[in-house]
Enzyme design. Structure first.
Site, mmCIF file in Angstrom:
data_model
loop_
_atom_site.group_PDB
_atom_site.id
_atom_site.type_symbol
_atom_site.label_atom_id
_atom_site.label_comp_id
_atom_site.label_asym_id
_atom_site.label_seq_id
_atom_site.Cartn_x
_atom_site.Cartn_y
_atom_site.Cartn_z
ATOM 1 C CD GLU A 27 -2.894 1.013 2.430
ATOM 2 O OE1 GLU A 27 -2.946 -0.049 3.100
ATOM 3 O OE2 GLU A 27 -3.715 1.946 2.552
ATOM 4 C CG ASN A 72 -7.877 2.122 5.261
ATOM 5 O OD1 ASN A 72 -8.722 1.307 4.925
ATOM 6 N ND2 ASN A 72 -7.401 2.184 6.492
ATOM 7 C CG ASN A 172 -9.390 -1.342 1.324
ATOM 8 O OD1 ASN A 172 -9.018 -2.503 1.433
ATOM 9 N ND2 ASN A 172 -9.276 -0.456 2.319
ATOM 10 C CD GLU A 173 -10.412 -2.745 5.681
ATOM 11 O OE1 GLU A 173 -10.365 -1.660 6.290
ATOM 12 O OE2 GLU A 173 -9.728 -3.730 6.007
ATOM 13 C CE1 TYR A 244 -3.539 -6.508 8.604
ATOM 14 C CE2 TYR A 244 -5.752 -5.593 8.526
ATOM 15 C CZ TYR A 244 -4.528 -5.815 7.931
ATOM 16 O OH TYR A 244 -4.283 -5.350 6.657
ATOM 17 C CD GLU A 292 -6.186 -4.893 3.968
ATOM 18 O OE1 GLU A 292 -6.052 -4.613 5.177
ATOM 19 O OE2 GLU A 292 -6.592 -4.091 3.108
ATOM 20 C CD GLN A 349 0.147 -2.703 3.747
ATOM 21 O OE1 GLN A 349 1.006 -2.074 3.136
ATOM 22 N NE2 GLN A 349 -0.999 -2.127 4.115
HETATM 23 O O1 AHR Z 1 -3.156 -2.933 5.988
HETATM 24 C C1 AHR Z 1 -3.424 -1.775 6.705
HETATM 25 C C2 AHR Z 1 -4.882 -1.303 6.570
HETATM 26 O O2 AHR Z 1 -5.722 -2.219 7.187
HETATM 27 C C3 AHR Z 1 -5.427 -1.209 5.179
HETATM 28 O O3 AHR Z 1 -5.135 0.002 4.569
HETATM 29 C C4 AHR Z 1 -6.895 -1.335 5.388
HETATM 30 O O4 AHR Z 1 -7.554 -1.907 4.284
HETATM 31 C C5 AHR Z 1 -7.017 -2.163 6.649
HETATM 32 O O5 AHR Z 1 -7.890 -1.582 7.551
#
Ligand code: AHR
Length: 504
Positions: A27, A72, A172-173, A244, A292, A349
């Site tokens: 990103e 994001n 994205n999201e 995450y 992700e 990432q």
């Molecule tokens: O990977 C970091 C962020 O986590 C990304 O930009 C977003 O898509 C997610 O919330």
């Protein structure tokens, strides 16, 4: 010592592994691009400013596809700012991460970098501040050989041949209120459908990933997936999942039990995709793109101190420890166990930002999580077998968690059987046994172990080899042998294992 029995049958197949399950993500965030993959003048940089030391590590990691440019970031991004002569590219305020984006690196540079790094592009389009028009024009710029304003523009920018990007994310999201241009499920589903249709009119060979929920914890989880897919079922090929995990309470057993949560997350999204398929009486199946996933929490406090409108600050720079590597191994095992439906996954990432690879101006090194990813990406090819485990469990906030995460893969061409396993017990070894009589003549050819006494051990630039894989034969208490058609292995407490069998 605890004991576990694994059961497999070579005819009980989950799926062949889609190699894109070993994808990653770059990103425009922190030092992922600038000082990560791109740093003109750095001593290893090539003529395009791409760091060769980083590229070597990316190749070593074995990453077949890389998602770009966000995250994001993409929801406020104008891709035209990052193409053409560099001196004319504008600097812009980047609202998602509150920094300044210089646009000195853009999609053409990324496509070039991917070729050099032996990987391929997974491109995301901006469905936050932009929409159908942006989506169709970027596909034309990237994929149309001749004809049209944007393909000519690409040629004027020095790229006669198209980039042929075949995998695209529809935003994205978009369910997250933090997203620039955040939308309701109805709004997003309609937009994804219209943008997707226009994109496929430009290039019918592309595949599209629609946004699922930003995480399982989103209040709209479930309803979001249902509504979005109801709107864009015909255009979408995959639905995304993101997750995450963090060990914020320093409760390692519970942290390692997150594989249970991940497993349930995947099963739930599969169910919703199939429910929409049934409601719509479709024959097409929507598969999953877990684009992700990682551990992310170490840098949260530090990131609050970053001054606004910095350029490429040290942002989301988690320093990973040994227990993070164990969870990453467990998460990859979970993805493989769902290989029938998870066709794409991206470790988020790749460099510097919550990443397996870190850089300074002088060098690049491998974080602890580099190793499970590298080993599973290298050896996790072929066909996943249904792996049933009779294994003791412990209580966790995610429900009963097995002490062992495991999966078996066979590769009939290479004549190999591979077992990936994590013993999550922090104190006791575990003996595993597996009937391998169907694999006549197979012996243990390799046993690789990742283990450290200290769950919090880290690799740093000054001390990069604290947590590294070693041969099972030199790890105290570890063993693996196949005898009389039975594989027996001892996995010491808190350890990750790759056991490879083949013809003697
Ligand atoms: O990977 C970091 C962020 O986590 C990304 O930009 C977003 O898509 C997610 O919330």
């Amino acid at each position: 010592m605890k004991k576990a029995r694994l059961y497999i049958d070579k005819h009980m197949i989950v799926s062949r592994v889609d190699k894109r399950i070993y994808g990653s993500f770059i990103e425009h965030l922190g030092r992922a691009v600038y000082e990560g993959i791109y740093q003109p003048g750095q001593k290893t940089a090539d003529e395009q400013g791409f760091r060769r030391d980083v590229m070597d590590l990316v190749r070593e990691l074995g990453v077949p596809v890389v998602r770009y440019p966000g995250g994001n970031f993409v929801s406020g991004y104008n891709w035209q700012d990052g193409v053409g002569p560099r001196e004319r590219r504008p600097e812009k305020l980047e609202l998602a991460w509150q920094v300044v984006e210089t646009n000195q690196f853009g999609l053409n540079e990324f496509a070039d970098w991917c070729k050099k790094a032996d990987t391929s592009v997974m491109m995301a389009v901006n469905l936050g501040t932009r929409g159908v028009d942006e989506a169709r024009s970027i596909v034309e710029y990237c994929n149309v050989k001749d004809g049209g304003y944007y393909s000519s523009l690409r040629k004027r920018h020095g790229y006669e041949d198209p980039h042929n990007v075949k995998l695209w994310c529809l935003g994205n999201e978009m369910d997250g209120p933090w997203q620039i241009g955040h939308k309701t499920a109805e709004e997003y589903g309609r937009l994804a459908s219209e943008a997707g249709r226009a994109m496929k009119w430009v290039d019918p060979d592309i595949e599209l990933v629609a946004c699922g929920s930003a995480s399982l914890d989103m209040p709209t989880f479930g309803a979001w997936e249902d509504t979005v897919l109801s709107e864009c079922y015909d255009e979408a090929d995959y639905l995304s999942l993101h997750t995450y995990y963090g060990n914020r309470d320093n409760n390692t057993p519970d942290f390692l039990a997150n594989t249970v949560a991940m497993d349930q997350f995947i099963s739930s999204v599969v169910s919703i995709c199939d429910a929409v398929k049934a409601k719509k009486r479709k024959t097409k199946t929507i598969n999953l793109s877990f684009d992700e996933w990682n551990v992310w929490y170490h840098s949260n406090e530090q990131d609050k101190k970053i001054p606004r409108w910095s350029k490429a600050p040290h942002q989301l720079e988690d320093i990973y420890n040994f227990e993070d590597a164990l969870l990453v191994a467990g998460m990859m095992i979970t993805l493989l166990r769902h290989a029938d439906r998870v066709k794409i996954a991206c470790l988020a990432q790749l460099v510097n930002v919550i990443a397996p690879i870190m850089t300074s101006d002088s060098g690049a090194w491998r974080q602890t999580i580099f190793y499970p990813f590298q080993l599973i990406s290298r050896y996790g090819r072929g066909t996943v077998l249904h792996t049933v485990a009779e294994v003791p469990v412990y209580e966790s906030s995610h429900g009963d968690a097995p002490y062992l995460d495991s999966v078996c893969l066979m590769d009939e061409e290479q004549e190999t059987l591979t077992i990936f396993a994590v013993n999550k017990d922090l104190e006791e070894s575990m003996e595993i046994s597996l009937d391998v009589r169907q694999f006549e003549g197979y012996q243990v050819k390799e046993h690789i172990v990742l283990r450290h006494d200290d769950l919090k051990a880290v690799n740093t630039e000054a001390d990069p080899d604290q947590v590294v894989p070693r041969a099972g034969s030199v790890v105290a208490g570890a063993s693996a042998k196949a005898d009389g058609g039975v594989l027996t292995a001892v996995l010491p407490d808190k350890s990750f294992h790759v056991i490879r069998l083949g013809k003697a």
